[in-house]
Design an enzyme around this catalytic site. Structure first.
Site, mmCIF file in Angstrom:
data_model
loop_
_atom_site.group_PDB
_atom_site.id
_atom_site.type_symbol
_atom_site.label_atom_id
_atom_site.label_comp_id
_atom_site.label_asym_id
_atom_site.label_seq_id
_atom_site.Cartn_x
_atom_site.Cartn_y
_atom_site.Cartn_z
ATOM 1 N N GLU A 279 64.075 -62.069 -38.722
ATOM 2 C CA GLU A 279 63.824 -61.318 -37.481
ATOM 3 C C GLU A 279 65.048 -61.374 -36.567
ATOM 4 O OE1 GLU A 279 61.349 -59.308 -37.272
ATOM 5 O OE2 GLU A 279 60.576 -60.117 -39.161
ATOM 6 N N TRP A 282 67.176 -58.790 -37.830
ATOM 7 C CA TRP A 282 66.756 -57.451 -37.363
ATOM 8 C C TRP A 282 67.378 -57.181 -35.986
ATOM 9 C CZ3 TRP A 282 64.954 -52.983 -38.986
ATOM 10 C CH2 TRP A 282 64.211 -52.921 -40.163
ATOM 11 N N TRP A 310 56.361 -31.735 -29.925
ATOM 12 C CA TRP A 310 55.652 -32.653 -29.021
ATOM 13 C C TRP A 310 54.684 -31.876 -28.132
ATOM 14 C CZ3 TRP A 310 56.627 -37.159 -30.932
ATOM 15 C CH2 TRP A 310 57.900 -37.528 -31.369
ATOM 16 N N ASN A 345 54.511 -58.117 -31.229
ATOM 17 C CA ASN A 345 55.177 -57.114 -32.067
ATOM 18 C C ASN A 345 54.203 -56.208 -32.822
ATOM 19 O OD1 ASN A 345 57.609 -55.995 -33.401
ATOM 20 N ND2 ASN A 345 56.590 -56.797 -35.216
ATOM 21 N N TRP A 363 58.692 -40.068 -28.367
ATOM 22 C CA TRP A 363 58.936 -41.515 -28.365
ATOM 23 C C TRP A 363 59.808 -41.946 -27.189
ATOM 24 C CZ3 TRP A 363 64.041 -43.013 -28.699
ATOM 25 C CH2 TRP A 363 64.949 -42.119 -29.245
ATOM 26 N N TRP A 386 61.549 -48.040 -31.531
ATOM 27 C CA TRP A 386 60.794 -46.796 -31.286
ATOM 28 C C TRP A 386 61.127 -45.757 -32.350
ATOM 29 C CZ3 TRP A 386 56.680 -45.272 -28.462
ATOM 30 C CH2 TRP A 386 56.199 -46.169 -27.505
HETATM 31 P P1 FAD Z 1 59.510 -63.630 -32.995
HETATM 32 O O1 FAD Z 1 58.589 -63.087 -34.033
HETATM 33 O O2 FAD Z 1 59.421 -65.056 -32.694
HETATM 34 O O3 FAD Z 1 60.985 -63.264 -33.514
HETATM 35 C C1 FAD Z 1 62.143 -64.004 -33.130
HETATM 36 C C2 FAD Z 1 63.150 -63.064 -32.534
HETATM 37 O O4 FAD Z 1 63.563 -62.105 -33.502
HETATM 38 C C3 FAD Z 1 62.628 -62.266 -31.362
HETATM 39 O O5 FAD Z 1 62.672 -62.994 -30.169
HETATM 40 C C4 FAD Z 1 63.554 -61.050 -31.375
HETATM 41 O O6 FAD Z 1 64.771 -61.331 -30.736
HETATM 42 C C5 FAD Z 1 63.802 -60.850 -32.859
HETATM 43 N N1 FAD Z 1 62.869 -59.848 -33.376
HETATM 44 C C6 FAD Z 1 61.582 -60.029 -33.756
HETATM 45 N N2 FAD Z 1 61.054 -58.853 -34.175
HETATM 46 C C7 FAD Z 1 62.028 -57.927 -34.063
HETATM 47 C C8 FAD Z 1 62.110 -56.536 -34.321
HETATM 48 N N3 FAD Z 1 61.077 -55.835 -34.799
HETATM 49 N N4 FAD Z 1 63.266 -55.906 -34.054
HETATM 50 C C9 FAD Z 1 64.331 -56.569 -33.566
HETATM 51 N N5 FAD Z 1 64.326 -57.888 -33.290
HETATM 52 C C10 FAD Z 1 63.188 -58.554 -33.535
HETATM 53 N N6 FAD Z 1 62.361 -56.546 -28.919
HETATM 54 C C11 FAD Z 1 63.156 -56.825 -27.872
HETATM 55 O O7 FAD Z 1 63.729 -57.922 -27.811
HETATM 56 N N7 FAD Z 1 63.335 -55.919 -26.863
HETATM 57 C C12 FAD Z 1 62.729 -54.699 -26.867
HETATM 58 O O8 FAD Z 1 62.956 -53.896 -25.950
HETATM 59 C C13 FAD Z 1 61.864 -54.393 -27.955
HETATM 60 N N8 FAD Z 1 61.200 -53.210 -27.995
HETATM 61 C C14 FAD Z 1 60.359 -52.941 -29.049
HETATM 62 C C15 FAD Z 1 59.700 -51.713 -29.098
HETATM 63 C C16 FAD Z 1 58.835 -51.409 -30.147
HETATM 64 C C17 FAD Z 1 58.139 -50.067 -30.196
HETATM 65 C C18 FAD Z 1 58.636 -52.359 -31.177
HETATM 66 C C19 FAD Z 1 57.725 -52.045 -32.337
HETATM 67 C C20 FAD Z 1 59.299 -53.568 -31.158
HETATM 68 C C21 FAD Z 1 60.172 -53.877 -30.112
HETATM 69 N N9 FAD Z 1 60.870 -55.107 -30.053
HETATM 70 C C22 FAD Z 1 61.704 -55.376 -28.994
HETATM 71 C C23 FAD Z 1 60.849 -56.041 -31.198
HETATM 72 C C24 FAD Z 1 59.769 -57.118 -31.188
HETATM 73 O O9 FAD Z 1 58.513 -56.584 -30.886
HETATM 74 C C25 FAD Z 1 60.063 -58.269 -30.215
HETATM 75 O O10 FAD Z 1 61.391 -58.722 -30.363
HETATM 76 C C26 FAD Z 1 59.116 -59.439 -30.503
HETATM 77 O O11 FAD Z 1 57.783 -59.026 -30.368
HETATM 78 C C27 FAD Z 1 59.422 -60.576 -29.556
HETATM 79 O O12 FAD Z 1 58.489 -61.609 -29.724
HETATM 80 P P2 FAD Z 1 58.961 -63.029 -30.206
HETATM 81 O O13 FAD Z 1 60.189 -63.449 -29.468
HETATM 82 O O14 FAD Z 1 57.779 -63.935 -30.133
HETATM 83 O O15 FAD Z 1 59.354 -62.716 -31.714
#
Ligand code: FAD
Length: 487
Positions: A279, A282, A310, A345, A363, A386
């Site tokens: 992650e 990612w 849209w 997420n 979106w 998105w």
């Molecule tokens: P954990 O599951 O603990 O993951 C650890 C770290 O990995 C996160 O803190 C984050 O930095 C990174 N990560 C995790 N999932 C993703 C992912 N899908 N994409 C990229 N990095 C990821 N994340 C943001 O930080 N900022 C945003 O503006 C953002 N917008 C989002 C919009 C949408 C529509 C979606 C589907 C996802 C988005 N995310 C965003 C990604 C993700 O949802 C969050 O990073 C995650 O939910 C953060 O929770 P966590 O720190 O507990 O994640």
């Protein structure tokens, strides 16, 4: 030992609000000159202004950083205005001959910083940039042809093959000795919302100490079940590090190293650490994509998706923002976002899919709403994700994969605990009906005090009809698109 007669080094903090593992700070320390730490609140037009919930986080994070610097005998200088003008004023006032910073890789910030560095260098000021925010800076993980990866898995493998974690550095003990220059009062910046103060339910502890605590809590509890629980909004299974990482209160390498250090003890397997660090990769992947494809926040990465017909119904958009769509898992998530400044997420994916595909709302409108409401709002992560949901992104989920909000709810919130927490008007419904109250017999609804259309909305759209309409819209884009089993 430094004296205040030596020209100081300006340490320009941006999204690296920490003293530990901070490459620009380490470089400034290595000069053995006084360090003048500075934060400039630059609300554009060069870069996209920070959204509302993120401003709340920034406010607390700057206060925490300021306190840490004060404990070490220094002072965080706060300025508001156009970055280059403020830096020049600081240089004049302090006699600094060097500016050190950790780079921002978003195209606007990158271009602005390049211009500033060029202009200052022209005036004899040294400007040095480092990577303190990502595992790897854009441009360093490239495919065989020397270009950027557009698919995650090969990017992930290449990053794993070449990257090495830097050693942990706790940061300086002494930050005294910089010349006195004027600093603004953070209370006057209005970063904390008032009228109304919608932040009362915001969660998290901004700042380096809060980031370190969030990581250590996660290592003790969430990491060992991460692979299974990361999709469960009803469980505290993820790290909640995203706002900390966005504001650079912790280095991503620190989180990476700590996850692998934890593997082998407390029931944590290396596979769980791999899943978690994937992650983090990612996160890098999104940042690299945005750096190489600057129009990611505004244009479909696959241009044909900008032909999407849209509907953009304003009333339905408002119902989505308020958590009043009549689909409980969508409404729970949108209310969680508004109340806490965070959303899990899995439900981010569900609400985004619902907006784009069930309501046929662009979106970009969802991205803008998230930008304002998320404490972790991040241009690269938000636009990449998105576009991933919209099917228009680089390595996107296919558009024809249309989440069914009822079965998604049943799968990832099987007892309805998450829905009941955020949609309390449904709290007396059994798991059999909590994700689809309109399917409950009248006597069950009566016993649960639910009157559809009054205490809780009827569904804004019918799932089967909305799905068919979304697939028809896809035909406008691609001239094709096969139906796909529902997720
Ligand atoms: P954990 O599951 O603990 O993951 C650890 C770290 O990995 C996160 O803190 C984050 O930095 C990174 N990560 C995790 N999932 C993703 C992912 N899908 N994409 C990229 N990095 C990821 N994340 C943001 O930080 N900022 C945003 O503006 C953002 N917008 C989002 C919009 C949408 C529509 C979606 C589907 C996802 C988005 N995310 C965003 C990604 C993700 O949802 C969050 O990073 C995650 O939910 C953060 O929770 P966590 O720190 O507990 O994640």
């Amino acid at each position: 030992m430094t004296t205040d007669r030596e020209p100081p080094v300006i340490l320009w903090f941006r999204r690296d609000l920490r003293l530990a593992d901070n490459p620009a700070l380490q470089a400034a320390q290595a000069t053995a000159r006084p360090i003048l730490p500075v934060y400039i609140l630059d609300d554009g037009p060069a870069v996209r202004p920070i959204g509302g919930a993120s401003r709340w986080w920034l406010d607390k994070s700057l206060r925490a950083l300021s306190a840490s610097i004060a404990e070490r005998g220094g002072r965080l200088v706060l300025r508001r205005g156009e970055s280059e003008a403020e830096l020049r004023r600081l240089i004049d006032q302090s006699g600094a001959t060097c500016v050190m910073l950790n780079r921002l890789f978003e195209p606007d910030g990158w271009a602005r910083d390049k211009d500033i560095a060029h202009a200052l260098k022209g005036d004899g000021i040294e400007v040095k940039g480092f990577n303190g925010t990502l595992l790897t800076p854009p441009g360093t993980v490239l495919n065989g042809a020397g270009g950027p990866y557009k698919v995650y898995t090969p990017f992930m493998k290449a990053l794993r093959a070449q990257a090495t974690a830097p050693a942990h550095t706790p940061g300086p003990r002494d930050l005294s000795g910089a010349p006195e220059v004027e600093s603004e009062d953070i209370n006057a910046w209005g970063l904390h919302p008032t009228r109304p103060d919608w932040s009362t339910g915001f969660l998290g502890e901004p700042g380096q100490a809060g980031a370190t605590k969030a990581l250590s809590d996660f290592l003790k509890t969430g990491l060992k079940t991460y692979a299974d629980d990361r999709d469960r909004p009803d469980r505290p299974g993820t790290s909640r590090l995203s706002p900390h990482l966005h504001f650079g209160e912790i280095s991503p390498w620190r989180a990476w190293t700590a996850a692998y250090d934890a593997a082998g003890s407390n029931g944590v397997s290396e596979g769980q650490a791999d899943k978690f660090t994937n992650e983090l990769i990612w996160r890098d992947f999104s940042a690299h994509l945005l750096h190489h494809f600057p129009t990611l926040p505004t244009d479909a990465f696959r241009p044909e998706y900008d032909r999407m017909p849209w509907i953009n119904d304003a009333v339905q958009f408002e119902a989505w923002t308020k958590g009043r769509t009549g689909y409980p898992i969508v409404d729970a998530a949108m209310r969680e976002l508004w109340t806490t400044g965070f959303m899990h997420n899995r439900v981010r994916m569900i609400v985004a899919s619902f907006l784009i595909k069930h309501l046929l709302i662009d979106w970009r409108k969802g991205e803008a709403w998230f930008w304002d409401c998320l404490m972790d709002a991040d241009l690269a992560q938000n636009s990449q994700n998105w576009q991933w949901v919209a099917g228009s992104g680089a390595d996107a989920s296919p558009y024809f994969r249309i989440f069914n909000p009822v079965t998604q709810g049943q799968k990832f919130d099987p007892d309805g605990a998450y829905v009941k927490r955020w949609v309390p008007e449904l709290k007396r419904l059994s798991p059999a009906f909590v994700h689809s109250p309109w399917t409950a017999p009248p006597e069950i609804l009566r016993a649960a005090d639910v009157t559809l259309g009054r205490t809780y909305p009827n569904p804004l759209v019918d799932h089967a009809e909305a799905r068919a309409r979304a697939l028809a819209a896809l035909k406008v884009v691609t001239g094709g698109g096969e139906a796909f089993p529902e997720d």
